[in-house]
Design a protein around this motif. Structure first.
Motif, short mmCIF file in Angstrom:
data_model
loop_
_atom_site.label_atom_id
_atom_site.label_comp_id
_atom_site.label_asym_id
_atom_site.label_seq_id
_atom_site.Cartn_x
_atom_site.Cartn_y
_atom_site.Cartn_z
N GLY A 1 0.82 -1.20 0.00
CA GLY A 1 0.00 0.00 0.00
C GLY A 1 0.85 1.25 0.00
O GLY A 1 2.07 1.21 0.11
N GLU A 2 0.15 2.38 -0.11
CA GLU A 2 0.80 3.69 -0.09
C GLU A 2 0.88 4.19 1.34
O GLU A 2 -0.08 4.10 2.10
N VAL A 3 2.03 4.75 1.71
CA VAL A 3 2.17 5.35 3.03
C VAL A 3 1.44 6.69 2.99
O VAL A 3 1.79 7.57 2.22
N VAL A 4 0.39 6.82 3.82
CA VAL A 4 -0.40 8.06 3.84
C VAL A 4 -0.20 8.86 5.12
O VAL A 4 -0.53 10.05 5.16
N GLU A 5 0.33 8.23 6.16
CA GLU A 5 0.65 8.92 7.41
C GLU A 5 1.82 8.22 8.06
O GLU A 5 2.05 7.04 7.84
N LYS A 6 2.54 8.99 8.87
CA LYS A 6 3.60 8.39 9.68
C LYS A 6 3.78 9.20 10.94
O LYS A 6 3.54 10.40 10.97
N GLU A 7 4.17 8.53 12.00
CA GLU A 7 4.53 9.20 13.25
C GLU A 7 6.01 9.50 13.20
O GLU A 7 6.74 8.99 12.34
N ASP A 8 6.46 10.32 14.12
CA ASP A 8 7.89 10.52 14.25
C ASP A 8 8.51 9.24 14.81
O ASP A 8 7.91 8.58 15.67
N PRO A 9 9.69 8.87 14.33
CA PRO A 9 10.33 7.65 14.85
C PRO A 9 10.69 7.82 16.33
O PRO A 9 10.95 8.93 16.79
N ARG A 10 10.66 6.71 17.04
CA ARG A 10 11.00 6.74 18.46
C ARG A 10 12.13 5.78 18.74
O ARG A 10 12.20 4.70 18.16
N GLU A 11 13.01 6.19 19.62
CA GLU A 11 14.09 5.32 20.09
C GLU A 11 13.52 4.44 21.20
O GLU A 11 12.76 4.90 22.04
N LEU A 12 13.88 3.17 21.18
CA LEU A 12 13.41 2.23 22.19
C LEU A 12 14.56 1.40 22.72
O LEU A 12 15.57 1.23 22.03
N ILE A 13 14.37 0.87 23.90
CA ILE A 13 15.31 -0.12 24.44
C ILE A 13 14.49 -1.38 24.69
O ILE A 13 13.47 -1.34 25.38
N THR A 14 14.92 -2.48 24.08
CA THR A 14 14.18 -3.74 24.19
C THR A 14 14.30 -4.31 25.60
O THR A 14 15.10 -3.85 26.41
N SER A 15 13.52 -5.34 25.86
CA SER A 15 13.57 -6.00 27.17
C SER A 15 14.94 -6.61 27.44
O SER A 15 15.30 -6.86 28.58
N LYS A 16 15.70 -6.84 26.37
CA LYS A 16 17.06 -7.38 26.53
C LYS A 16 18.11 -6.28 26.58
O LYS A 16 19.30 -6.54 26.50
N GLY A 17 17.66 -5.01 26.64
CA GLY A 17 18.59 -3.89 26.78
C GLY A 17 19.18 -3.40 25.47
O GLY A 17 20.09 -2.58 25.49
N ARG A 18 18.67 -3.86 24.34
CA ARG A 18 19.19 -3.45 23.04
C ARG A 18 18.49 -2.20 22.54
O ARG A 18 17.26 -2.10 22.61
N GLU A 19 19.26 -1.23 22.03
CA GLU A 19 18.68 -0.02 21.47
C GLU A 19 18.15 -0.29 20.07
O GLU A 19 18.79 -0.97 19.29
N THR A 20 16.96 0.22 19.79
CA THR A 20 16.35 0.05 18.48
C THR A 20 15.45 1.24 18.19
O THR A 20 15.33 2.15 19.02
N LYS A 21 14.81 1.23 17.03
CA LYS A 21 13.90 2.30 16.64
C LYS A 21 12.54 1.71 16.30
O LYS A 21 12.43 0.54 15.93
N ARG A 22 11.51 2.56 16.37
CA ARG A 22 10.14 2.16 16.06
C ARG A 22 9.50 3.28 15.24
O ARG A 22 9.67 4.45 15.56
N LEU A 23 8.78 2.91 14.20
CA LEU A 23 8.10 3.89 13.36
C LEU A 23 6.72 3.35 13.01
O LEU A 23 6.61 2.27 12.42
N ALA A 24 5.66 4.08 13.38
CA ALA A 24 4.30 3.68 13.03
C ALA A 24 3.90 4.41 11.75
O ALA A 24 4.12 5.61 11.61
N ILE A 25 3.35 3.64 10.80
CA ILE A 25 2.88 4.22 9.54
C ILE A 25 1.45 3.74 9.28
O ILE A 25 1.01 2.74 9.86
N LEU A 26 0.76 4.45 8.42
CA LEU A 26 -0.56 4.05 7.97
C LEU A 26 -0.46 3.85 6.47
O LEU A 26 0.02 4.73 5.75
N ILE A 27 -0.86 2.65 6.00
CA ILE A 27 -0.80 2.40 4.57
C ILE A 27 -2.22 2.20 4.03
O ILE A 27 -3.10 1.69 4.73
N LYS A 28 -2.42 2.62 2.78
CA LYS A 28 -3.73 2.57 2.14
C LYS A 28 -3.60 1.84 0.81
O LYS A 28 -2.63 2.04 0.07
N ASP A 29 -4.59 0.99 0.50
CA ASP A 29 -4.55 0.25 -0.77
C ASP A 29 -5.36 0.98 -1.84
O ASP A 29 -5.88 2.09 -1.61
N LEU A 30 -5.49 0.39 -3.02
CA LEU A 30 -6.19 1.02 -4.14
C LEU A 30 -7.70 1.18 -3.90
O LEU A 30 -8.35 1.99 -4.54
#
Length: 181
Positions: free
Chosen positions: A119-148
């Motif tokens: 689908g097409e990305v029609v919205e996105k949040e700002d990316p967020r830095e996260l630390i997993t339960s195992k202490g690893r740094e990672t990123k998260r990005l929520a998007i909204l996709i739309k089909d035809l």
């Protein structure tokens, strides 16, 4: 699909390789290469290539996360042989697309099976830095996709996928940003 599996105690150490293999009828099966065989096989089995494989072990994986609808898994052994077929005789169906509406209307979705959505990305949040339960740094990005058909569904990307997609919605684009998730 070829995925190096990190050691659960040390992210820098590889525990093996996990793959999804497809047969001529489009059936898929999970394949595992254990840590002792990692160096022998890494880089020798490439995506979108055809192989003839023999001398492997077939195991009934009664796991919660199966990845494919097939309950069986192929495990490589010391005797496994893999031969490249230079001119494949059938096309690879690389994706298992599900319509967004089918996912939205489902009473329950089997989240242990890999499913693809386009689908097409029609919205996105700002990316967020996260630390997993195992202490690893990672990123998260929520998007909204739309089909035809104008159906839309939310999708959360994490890790390296965030870095891969971020440059595209930020720039001034004339064409839509299409993703396969």
């Amino acid at each position: 699909m070829d995925c190096c599996v990190p050691n659960r105690f040390n992210d820098k150490e590889i525990n093996g390789i996990e793959m999804v293999l497809q047969d001529i009828k489009g059936g898929r099966i999970r394949a595992s290469i254990p840590k002792p065989l990692f160096k022998k096989w890494r880089g020798n089995i490439l995506e979108f290539s055809m192989y003839v494989m023999s001398n492997f072990i077939v195991v009934d994986k009664k796991e919660k996360i199966r990845i494919t609808t097939n309950r069986w898994t192929i495990n490589f052994s010391q005797k496994t042989t893999v031969l490249l077929v230079p001119h494949p005789s059938f096309p690879l169906e690389a994706f298992s697309f599900k319509p967004i509406m089918e996912l939205l209307q489902a009473d329950k979705i089997d989240d242990s099976i890999l499913t693809d959505v386009i689908g097409e990305v029609v919205e996105k949040e700002d990316p967020r830095e996260l630390i997993t339960s195992k202490g690893r740094e990672t990123k998260r990005l929520a998007i909204l996709i739309k089909d035809l058909e104008n159906n839309s569904i939310g999708c959360v990307l994490s890790g390296d996928m965030v870095d891969q997609i971020l440059p595209y919605p930020e720039g001034e684009r004339v064409e839509p940003l299409i993703v396969i998730a």
